[in-house]
Design a protein around this motif. Structure first.
Motif, PDB file in Angstrom:
ATOM      1  N   HIS A 121      31.960  53.040  44.359  1.00 50.34           N
ATOM      2  CA  HIS A 121      33.457  52.636  44.975  1.00 50.34           C
ATOM      3  C   HIS A 121      33.640  54.387  45.529  1.00 50.34           C
ATOM      4  CE1 HIS A 121      33.356  54.258  40.546  1.00 50.34           C
ATOM      5  NE2 HIS A 121      33.764  55.394  40.962  1.00 50.34           N
ATOM      6  N   ARG A 147      44.667  43.157  46.300  1.00 55.89           N
ATOM      7  CA  ARG A 147      43.447  43.868  46.501  1.00 55.89           C
ATOM      8  C   ARG A 147      42.924  44.013  44.989  1.00 55.89           C
ATOM      9  NH1 ARG A 147      46.039  48.649  50.146  1.00 55.89           N
ATOM     10  NH2 ARG A 147      45.522  47.731  52.215  1.00 55.89           N
ATOM     11  N   LYS A 205      40.862  51.811  46.028  1.00 54.16           N
ATOM     12  CA  LYS A 205      40.884  50.218  46.056  1.00 54.16           C
ATOM     13  C   LYS A 205      42.363  49.848  46.458  1.00 54.16           C
ATOM     14  CE  LYS A 205      39.166  45.722  44.571  1.00 54.16           C
ATOM     15  NZ  LYS A 205      38.096  45.271  43.510  1.00 54.16           N
TER      16      LYS A 205
END
Length: 216
Positions: free
Chosen positions: A85, A118, A137
């Motif tokens: 991430h 999302r 994110k």
């Protein structure tokens, strides 16, 4: 004081100042998302810098990845963590002196429909941007945002400081998931927020805790 001036201070001061700030990301055409920052971590410089910090990406010097940490203040530093991430940081300190503040968690204040898509499957809004990876994110931040000027009103990623959070509303403790300089209380969060992430010690601290339990 201008945004750049407010961010041209030491990482700890900037970290505290960023609590409650409004981070906005998107094109302003239906895809804009905003978050109130509720948790941050301060990171310092290389050994020759103003705030030597073995846990900082800047510690080996201005490598290709970390050179943005050496200024100017107010830039966004985005990196990929463990290949899984993205993490977003606000560059701080005087130009040439490395420093950055990791944005660890936020409360979504605008663009909830975008974030819901999302973060599909996450029903609890407090978890939408809890943790640095989830924050990126939720706001759609990625490597192409590295270097964005957060003070530029035309930038796709911007930050606005509100009133400083009162000292009694701010808590502090060790940084998360690191193995060096583990005891510095350079993580800061707003006490009342439910979006603050859980504390997870780094590898070295975990090993120490296990050894301590065995000895007892």
């Amino acid at each position: 004081m201008t945004l750049c001036a407010s961010l041209s201070l030491d990482p700890v001061s900037v970290a505290r100042r960023l609590l409650g700030a409004r981070l906005v990301a998107g094109d302003g055409d239906g895809g804009e998302v905003a978050a109130r920052i509720v948790e941050v971590e301060a990171y310092g410089s290389d050994p020759a810098g103003l705030w030597p910090d073995p846990a900082a990406h800047a510690y080996p010097g201005p490598t290709p990845r970390a050179k943005i940490m050496f200024g100017p203040a107010g830039r966004l530093y985005v990196y990929r963590s463990m290949g899984l991430h993205f993490c977003a940081n606000v560059v701080c300190g005087p130009d040439g002196a490395a420093g950055a503040v990791l944005l660890r968690a936020g409360e979504i204040t605008a663009g909830r429909n975008v974030v819901a898509a999302r973060r599909a499957g996450v029903l609890d809004e407090d978890r939408w941007a809890k943790g640095p990876g989830n924050l990126c994110k939720a706001l759609g931040l990625a490597l192409e945002d590295n270097g964005r000027d957060l003070a530029d009103p035309e930038s796709s990623v911007r930050i606005a400081l509100g009133e400083p959070a009162p000292d009694e509303q701010i808590a502090s403790g060790p940084r998360v998931g690191i193995s060096k300089a583990v005891d510095r209380p350079w993580r800061f969060w707003l006490r009342e927020s439910q979006a603050v992430s859980a504390y997870r010690p780094g590898a070295r601290r975990k090993q120490f805790v296990r050894s301590e339990k065995i000895e007892r």
